[in-house]
Design a protein around this motif. Structure first.
Motif, mmCIF file in Angstrom:
data_model
loop_
_atom_site.group_PDB
_atom_site.id
_atom_site.type_symbol
_atom_site.label_atom_id
_atom_site.label_comp_id
_atom_site.label_asym_id
_atom_site.label_seq_id
_atom_site.Cartn_x
_atom_site.Cartn_y
_atom_site.Cartn_z
ATOM 1 N N ALA A 36 17.999 1.138 -7.097
ATOM 2 C CA ALA A 36 17.868 0.076 -8.092
ATOM 3 C C ALA A 36 19.144 0.015 -8.916
ATOM 4 C CB ALA A 36 16.659 0.343 -8.991
ATOM 5 N N LEU A 37 19.785 -1.141 -8.939
ATOM 6 C CA LEU A 37 21.060 -1.310 -9.644
ATOM 7 C C LEU A 37 20.841 -1.981 -10.995
ATOM 8 C CD1 LEU A 37 23.353 -2.595 -6.751
ATOM 9 C CD2 LEU A 37 23.107 -0.263 -7.588
ATOM 10 N N ASN A 65 7.643 5.969 -6.706
ATOM 11 C CA ASN A 65 7.051 4.647 -6.623
ATOM 12 C C ASN A 65 5.539 4.734 -6.803
ATOM 13 O OD1 ASN A 65 9.590 3.556 -5.976
ATOM 14 N ND2 ASN A 65 9.279 3.980 -3.803
ATOM 15 N N SER A 66 4.964 3.804 -7.547
ATOM 16 C CA SER A 66 3.504 3.788 -7.703
ATOM 17 C C SER A 66 2.821 3.426 -6.388
ATOM 18 C CB SER A 66 3.112 2.794 -8.792
ATOM 19 O OG SER A 66 3.600 1.488 -8.485
ATOM 20 N N ASN A 67 3.485 2.635 -5.566
ATOM 21 C CA ASN A 67 2.973 2.290 -4.232
ATOM 22 C C ASN A 67 4.026 2.627 -3.190
ATOM 23 O OD1 ASN A 67 0.498 1.056 -5.146
ATOM 24 N ND2 ASN A 67 1.754 -0.658 -5.849
ATOM 25 N N SER A 68 3.601 3.096 -2.042
ATOM 26 C CA SER A 68 4.547 3.380 -0.969
ATOM 27 C C SER A 68 5.140 2.074 -0.447
ATOM 28 C CB SER A 68 3.845 4.124 0.179
ATOM 29 O OG SER A 68 3.363 5.371 -0.268
ATOM 30 N N LEU A 69 6.429 2.109 -0.186
ATOM 31 C CA LEU A 69 7.119 0.935 0.323
ATOM 32 C C LEU A 69 7.557 1.192 1.754
ATOM 33 C CD1 LEU A 69 9.309 0.143 -2.812
ATOM 34 C CD2 LEU A 69 7.119 -0.868 -2.178
ATOM 35 N N HIS A 89 8.712 6.758 -0.789
ATOM 36 C CA HIS A 89 7.886 7.076 -1.956
ATOM 37 C C HIS A 89 8.721 7.236 -3.222
ATOM 38 C CE1 HIS A 89 4.576 7.829 0.849
ATOM 39 N NE2 HIS A 89 5.437 8.538 1.567
ATOM 40 N N GLU A 90 10.050 7.028 -3.119
ATOM 41 C CA GLU A 90 10.924 7.252 -4.263
ATOM 42 C C GLU A 90 12.030 6.203 -4.284
ATOM 43 O OE1 GLU A 90 12.837 11.250 -6.076
ATOM 44 O OE2 GLU A 90 13.828 10.558 -4.245
ATOM 45 N N THR A 91 12.427 5.815 -5.484
ATOM 46 C CA THR A 91 13.539 4.890 -5.686
ATOM 47 C C THR A 91 14.582 5.565 -6.561
ATOM 48 O OG1 THR A 91 12.114 2.941 -5.529
ATOM 49 C CG2 THR A 91 14.247 2.647 -6.603
#
Length: 438
Positions: free
Chosen positions: A27-28, A73-77, A134-136
């Protein structure tokens, strides 16, 4: 409802064994996003990740450093790609609420609706999930970590012509270039160059060479002796005709904190440095560039230098040359003024603010304490400062912690709230250590 076939990438079924791609979301912040959108496509990458194995990785632009931190992340992407439908062993189905009924299997299906003739469903390419994230990573502005610059350049010092001719010194010398340095320091190029200037490092024949304080102390007086003393400074210590124990009345030009500009010929300054074992013109002009700018007047090269900054540097290297222990204050100031010569009226302890601590009478001592000698960890930094003095004035301690926050007042206030207890005595507020044993 629209139906679509979903399948997971199976690396074990890759005959070539070449599926090594991994993914990470980043995320930028708006400033970085704008930089990427405006960067020319033909230019080199605007962003770069730096840091060796001993550091946390950082993201850098040409002039700014960003720390990277992971956020769950609250939801898996899912990272998806169009699949071929050949991996029958791992086929999954999902239904999207977009209306209508569409099949997606490899074989055509027959619509079993009762109210019409049978018809084939439309086929769609299946979706292949290559990774589940699962993480950003988030990029947040951070202070450049250049604290290990001194250690990386140790052994590469330039100490004059005699040392350059010493074969033993040449054999043990480190050869560090800017490119090799930038790959090991988690900071942007602009911040590294600022740190090199602050640490008095010159570039000689492509290699970075720090100038030791003892060497600077031997050559800077030659610069001051070559510079003409401005009239305002020359008359600063003139007798006033009053019984003032021999002390002159300071004029505003000397007492102010602004620059004191003076000019001299390039040849005169370079020759003066050559006479004190600094025969490299490249080193000489790099050193002069720290204190001013080069001009061309009537076809001749001249230097316009800030004498106050040269005097300040003499004070710093004089203090550093005495080590990190306490030394008597009055003899230090006397020596500083004698080295400064005609610019002695500029020798004020306020020039060295943030680089020393003083003990008042009856001790009357001064101690060299540059922020680079303190720990970059905030908790350790405050512990070191409070071990030197049990209580501080805000204006004094702030000078030794601003480098931890890059001058950001909100970040500094957060550190103060965590590590400092404010104690008010009459009209004075002192900073004392906060008990952290709980």
């Amino acid at each position: 409802m629209h139906e679509r076939l979903v399948q997971f990438t199976d690396k074990a079924q890759d005959p070539a064994g070449t599926r090594t791609t991994s993914y990470q979301l980043l995320a930028l912040p708006p400033a970085l996003a704008a930089l990427l959108s405006t960067a020319p496509s033909s230019s080199s990458s605007a962003l770069e990740i730096r840091g060796d194995l001993a550091d946390s990785a950082v993201l850098v632009t040409d002039w700014q450093t960003y720390a990277l931190r992971g956020v769950q992340n609250s939801n898996s992407l899912c990272v998806c790609a169009s699949g071929s439908g050949d991996d029958e062993g791992r086929q999954k189905w999902f239904v999207s609420g977009t209306g209508g009924s569409v099949g997606a299997s490899a074989e055509p299906a027959i619509d079993d609706a009762d109210d019409g003739p049978a018809r084939k469903k439309t086929k769609y390419a299946p979706i292949e999930i290559e990774a589940v994230l699962h993480e950003t990573l988030e990029a947040v502005p951070a202070v450049a970590r250049t604290d290990k610059l001194e250690a990386l350049l140790k052994g590469a010092e330039y100490a004059g012509d005699a040392a350059e001719e010493d074969a033993a010194t040449q054999a043990t010398r480190q050869h560090v270039t800017f490119d090799s340095l930038r790959s090991r320091i988690p900071a942007s190029d602009a911040e590294i160059r600022t740190a090199l200037k602050r640490n008095r490092v010159v570039e000689l024949d492509g290699y970075l060479r720090p100038l030791p304080s003892s060497f600077l102390l031997s050559i800077l007086p030659s610069v001051l002796s070559t510079l003409p003393v401005p009239a305002a400074i020359a008359h600063t210590a003139a007798p006033t005709g009053k019984k003032d124990k021999g002390k002159g009345k300071a004029v505003p030009a000397a007492a102010s904190s602004g620059p004191v500009w003076t000019e001299a010929e390039d040849d005169d300054l370079v020759d003066a440095l050559d006479a004190v074992d600094c025969g490299s013109e490249q080193v000489a002009r790099a050193l002069l560039g720290w204190f001013g700018e080069e001009l061309e007047v009537a076809g001749k090269r001249r230097w316009k230098l800030d004498a106050r900054q040269v005097v300040k540097e003499v004070g710093i290297v004089s203090l550093a040359n005495g080590g990190f222990g306490r030394q008597p204050l009055d003899p230090f100031v006397t020596k500083w003024k004698s080295v400064a010569g005609g610019f002695a009226p500029l020798c004020e302890l306020s020039l060295l603010a943030g680089l020393h601590i003083c003990e008042p009478p009856p001790l009357s001592t001064i101690q060299y304490l540059p922020p680079s000698s303190l720990s970059p960890d905030p908790a350790a930094r405050f512990a070191e400062l409070f071990s030197l003095k049990s209580r501080w004035l805000e204006a004094d301690m702030s000078l030794f912690i601003d480098d931890l926050t890059g001058g950001d007042k909100k970040k500094r206030d957060a550190l103060v709230l965590k590590f400092v207890r404010k104690v008010r005595e009459r009209e004075t507020t002192w900073w004392t250590p906060r008990n952290l044993w709980t």
